[in-house]
Design a protein around this motif. Structure first.
Motif, PDB file in Angstrom:
ATOM      1  N   HIS A   2       0.834  -1.189   0.000  1.00 18.49           N
ATOM      2  CA  HIS A   2       0.000   0.000   0.000  1.00 18.49           C
ATOM      3  C   HIS A   2       0.877   1.249   0.000  1.00 18.49           C
ATOM      4  O   HIS A   2       1.796   1.357   0.800  1.00 18.49           O
ATOM      5  CB  HIS A   2      -0.897  -0.001   1.233  1.00 18.49           C
ATOM      6  N   ARG A   3       0.607   2.154  -0.924  1.00 14.99           N
ATOM      7  CA  ARG A   3       1.373   3.399  -0.994  1.00 14.99           C
ATOM      8  C   ARG A   3       0.421   4.570  -0.853  1.00 14.99           C
ATOM      9  O   ARG A   3      -0.670   4.570  -1.410  1.00 14.99           O
ATOM     10  CB  ARG A   3       2.104   3.516  -2.327  1.00 14.99           C
ATOM     11  N   SER A   4       0.840   5.581  -0.132  1.00 14.30           N
ATOM     12  CA  SER A   4       0.039   6.792  -0.019  1.00 14.30           C
ATOM     13  C   SER A   4       0.976   7.973   0.142  1.00 14.30           C
ATOM     14  O   SER A   4       2.126   7.829   0.546  1.00 14.30           O
ATOM     15  CB  SER A   4      -0.923   6.705   1.165  1.00 14.30           C
ATOM     16  N   CYS A   5       0.478   9.141  -0.208  1.00 12.05           N
ATOM     17  CA  CYS A   5       1.277  10.347  -0.051  1.00 12.05           C
ATOM     18  C   CYS A   5       0.355  11.527   0.162  1.00 12.05           C
ATOM     19  O   CYS A   5      -0.833  11.481  -0.162  1.00 12.05           O
ATOM     20  CB  CYS A   5       2.183  10.579  -1.257  1.00 12.05           C
ATOM     21  N   ILE A   6       0.887  12.561   0.728  1.00  9.10           N
ATOM     22  CA  ILE A   6       0.159  13.814   0.931  1.00  9.10           C
ATOM     23  C   ILE A   6       0.665  14.792  -0.117  1.00  9.10           C
ATOM     24  O   ILE A   6       1.871  14.962  -0.289  1.00  9.10           O
ATOM     25  CB  ILE A   6       0.396  14.358   2.345  1.00  9.10           C
ATOM     26  N   ILE A   7      -0.265  15.424  -0.808  1.00  8.36           N
ATOM     27  CA  ILE A   7       0.096  16.358  -1.873  1.00  8.36           C
ATOM     28  C   ILE A   7      -0.147  17.776  -1.386  1.00  8.36           C
ATOM     29  O   ILE A   7      -1.261  18.121  -0.986  1.00  8.36           O
ATOM     30  CB  ILE A   7      -0.728  16.082  -3.139  1.00  8.36           C
ATOM     31  N   ASN A   8       0.894  18.580  -1.435  1.00 10.40           N
ATOM     32  CA  ASN A   8       0.765  19.990  -1.089  1.00 10.40           C
ATOM     33  C   ASN A   8       0.153  20.707  -2.286  1.00 10.40           C
ATOM     34  O   ASN A   8       0.713  20.715  -3.381  1.00 10.40           O
ATOM     35  CB  ASN A   8       2.144  20.565  -0.764  1.00 10.40           C
ATOM     36  N   TYR A  21      -4.250  11.021 -12.473  1.00  9.40           N
ATOM     37  CA  TYR A  21      -3.055  11.369 -11.722  1.00  9.40           C
ATOM     38  C   TYR A  21      -2.848  12.874 -11.722  1.00  9.40           C
ATOM     39  O   TYR A  21      -3.377  13.589 -12.560  1.00  9.40           O
ATOM     40  CB  TYR A  21      -1.810  10.652 -12.257  1.00  9.40           C
ATOM     41  N   ALA A  30       1.672  11.711  -9.578  1.00  8.58           N
ATOM     42  CA  ALA A  30       1.179  10.892  -8.473  1.00  8.58           C
ATOM     43  C   ALA A  30      -0.236  10.450  -8.804  1.00  8.58           C
ATOM     44  O   ALA A  30      -1.082  11.275  -9.160  1.00  8.58           O
ATOM     45  CB  ALA A  30       1.195  11.689  -7.165  1.00  8.58           C
ATOM     46  N   SER A  33      -6.178   7.416  -6.030  1.00  6.07           N
ATOM     47  CA  SER A  33      -6.887   6.142  -5.892  1.00  6.07           C
ATOM     48  C   SER A  33      -8.307   6.242  -6.432  1.00  6.07           C
ATOM     49  O   SER A  33      -8.895   7.320  -6.497  1.00  6.07           O
ATOM     50  CB  SER A  33      -6.927   5.708  -4.428  1.00  6.07           C
TER      51      SER A  33
END
Length: 55
Positions: A2-8, A21, A30, A33
């Motif tokens: 599982h991959r996740s990220c926070i986008i500024n 994306y 990026a 989902s």
């Protein structure tokens, strides 16, 4: 895995509605989902409207 990220949002340049994306200012792509895609699309459209308004 599982991959996740926070986008500024300050670094958000564009969003591909077809491919799902985002493109950031440093040319990183990026993926969004499937579960969050509609919510992010609504946010992105509202953000574009706010930025297009003259100040």
């Amino acid at each position: 895995m599982h991959r996740s990220c926070i986008i500024n949002s300050e670094y958000l340049i564009d969003y591909s509605f077809v491919n799902g994306y985002v493109i950031l200012s440093n040319t990183i792509k990026a993926s969004i989902s499937r579960r969050c895609k509609n919510q992010f699309k609504m946010y992105y459209v509202q953000r574009k409207k706010r930025m297009a308004k003259p100040q």
